[in-house]
Every structure is written in C-alpha cells, then in structure tokens.
Design an enzyme around this catalytic site. Structure first.
Site, short mmCIF file in Angstrom:
data_model
loop_
_atom_site.label_atom_id
_atom_site.label_comp_id
_atom_site.label_asym_id
_atom_site.label_seq_id
_atom_site.Cartn_x
_atom_site.Cartn_y
_atom_site.Cartn_z
N GLU A 89 0.79 -1.23 0.00
CA GLU A 89 0.00 0.00 0.00
C GLU A 89 0.83 1.29 0.00
OE1 GLU A 89 -2.95 -0.34 3.12
OE2 GLU A 89 -4.10 -1.81 1.94
N GLU A 104 -5.47 -8.43 -0.76
CA GLU A 104 -6.25 -8.21 0.46
C GLU A 104 -7.69 -7.91 0.09
OE1 GLU A 104 -4.87 -5.23 3.19
OE2 GLU A 104 -2.78 -5.92 3.14
#
Length: 313
Positions: free
Chosen positions: A128, A244
């Site tokens: 991320e 995810e």
C-alpha cells in the site's frame, strides 16, 4: 505461478504488528489449519522497518530474520505458497527520498537471504504505497527495488501494486517494468463504509455501524470494479493477485459472508488469485479462542473444498 497462488489468506498482525491492536502469534499449528482447510497460499506481511538499523548498512535484526525464516519455512514445509512483503513502512511513504536508501537495503538483504529458497516463495515489494509516495515517485522506487531483487534473485516471482494503497483507481498510472516474472496486486475493501464499519483506527467509522451488504446494486458495483481490474490486466498481459479483501468484525456476519463470497467468486471468475484479510484477529476467518474456523467465512472462501493434493506437491 499466479494459478498456483490460488486461494490464500493473510497472516496479518503477526510479523507486521504495530500500535495497540490485536496480535497473532505465529504458531505452526495455524499453518496446519490453513493447509488442512484447503488454502494454497499464505501472505506474510512483515514490518522489516521496525527491526532494522536506522543507519547504513541498515542491518536487519538477526533474531527477527529468524522469526521470518520460521514463518516462511512453516508454510513451505506444508506445501503452501508464501508471499513475503515489506509492510507498514510508513516512513518511506512520508519521506521517500530520505528513506529510499534504507528501503533498497532492506530488499538487498531479503533477496540475498531467500535467493536459494523454493520457487513457491514470492516477494511483494511494498504494501500500500501512499502519501508522498505518489504514482510517479512509486514507479521510480519500484523499478529500483526490483533491480535490487533481480541482482540477487533473477528468477523469483515478484508482486507489484499501484500507488494510492494498492487501489484499483491507481492501476492506470502503474508503470510495469519489462520483466517476465511479475504479478500485479491490488487490495479491495469497497464499499469502505461497509467493510470498515466500527474500525477503531478509521475516524468516524462508528457512524457506519449497521450498514449491510447484498442485493443487485451492491453486486453490480463489485462486479464493475473487478472487471476494470481484469481489463487492465489483459491490456498489460499481467496476471492479477487480489492480495487483500475482507470485512471488519463490526459488520454483521450474514453481510460479511455475502460480501466475502461474492468478491471471492468474482475474482476467481476473472482469473485472479487472492488472499483474504485475514486469518485470526479483527477481520479473522479463524477464531483463536475456540481454535475453530468461523464457518460462514470459511465457506464463503472455500465452500466444501477439499485440500488440493496436486498443489501440495
């Protein structure tokens, strides 16, 4: 390799733990549970930056390296695939220029340490990217980090994701290096007001409590999102890993189950491998106290699937 990654689960809040949240003990019996349930892959988020020197050569703590070794070994010993990443390097995202040498040094050590390991081990460069690590900056950093990995491990499968927290909206800005051993990864938590209702680290999340999920409009929104990702992958000729996705425990279980099952099914329909977030803490599919799977979530992810013997070889 993307086909063999198949169906995975994150061991989040273990080697990446930070703050005051729940922590997952990285016990070998949990790898047994994952393998016996029929998962193919474990994603191991690792907060290397909290266990490395602040000054050159930025040496990683040997004791922490051994903890990661144990997790990697436990997965590989059970025939699982394993994805090791750099997780929660928030300082890099806040000050990319200052932390780039340290980030590259981390990957230099990681790549050298695991160069002789099974091809069932994959690397993911950074979880991320965000903040000042904009798409333009991240493209440059990604290329440098990949070059560092390739210097030690030319054939390892490496996962790369876009800026803006691996969000699908940033995929068009991701510059894909010319490398034959890459998989693209994205994260998916939409609608955020549903998946993160009641999450204590998200400001205002308590106002979303009670939001449910299901019905034609909700399903269409997810389908449209993931089809855009799949179209990008086809254009880039790049396989896709949904690294995810998950719904926080603040949502009601029937809605969590519907959302999880639908996202999983759409990802598979579109040819994506995936890893659910996460095994046993606040999004957990597994209840640590009772040492049993939360059956609605297990079924949403795996159905009645039996362990795939041909993948365990």
């Amino acid at each position: 390799m993307n086909r063999w990654l198949g169906r995975g689960i994150n061991f989040g809040n273990a080697l990446d733990a930070w703050g005051d949240g729940p922590e997952l003990p990285l016990d070998e019996r949990y790898f047994d549970e994952v393998a016996e349930a029929g998962f193919d892959t474990v994603r191991l988020p690792v907060r290397w930056s909290a266990h490395a020197r602040a000054a050159p050569p930025y040496a990683i703590d040997p004791a922490f390296f051994r903890r990661v070794d144990a997790g990697v070994g436990a997965a590989l010993d059970r025939g699982l695939r394993v994805v090791v990443n750099v997780h929660h390097y928030h300082e890099l995202c806040a000050a990319p220029e200052a932390h780039l040498p340290r980030f590259l040094a981390l990957w230099r050590q990681i790549a050298a340490r695991y160069a002789g390991h099974s091809g069932r081990l994959c690397f993911e460069l950074l979880n991320e990217p965000r903040g000042r690590l904009t798409a333009v900056r991240w493209n440059a950093v990604l290329a440098e980090a990949l070059a560092v990995v390739r210097a030690a491990d030319p054939g390892r499968t490496v996962l790369i994701g876009p800026a803006e927290m691996n969000g699908l909206g940033a995929l068009p800005a991701l510059e894909v290096p010319g490398d034959g051993n890459l998989i693209a990864t994205i994260h998916y938590y939409a609608p955020f007001e549903f998946t993160h209702q009641g999450a204590g680290w998200v400001e205002g999340a308590e106002r979303w409590l009670g939001r449910t999920w299901g019905g034609t409009a909700d399903e269409t929104a997810v389908r449209d999102d993931l089809e855009k990702v799949a179209a990008w992958g086809r254009e880039q000729r790049l396989p896709l890993f949904l690294g995810e996705f998950g719904a926080f425990s603040g949502a009601d279980m029937p809605s969590r189950t519907r959302w999880t099952a639908f996202v999983r099914a759409e990802a598979e329909r579109l040819g994506m491998s995936w890893a659910y977030w996460e095994f046993g803490t606040d999004f957990g599919a597994f209840d640590l106290e009772s040492a049993t799977w939360r059956e609605p979530l297990r079924r949403a992810l795996l159905g009645d699937r039996e362990p795939a013997a041909e993948i365990r070889q």
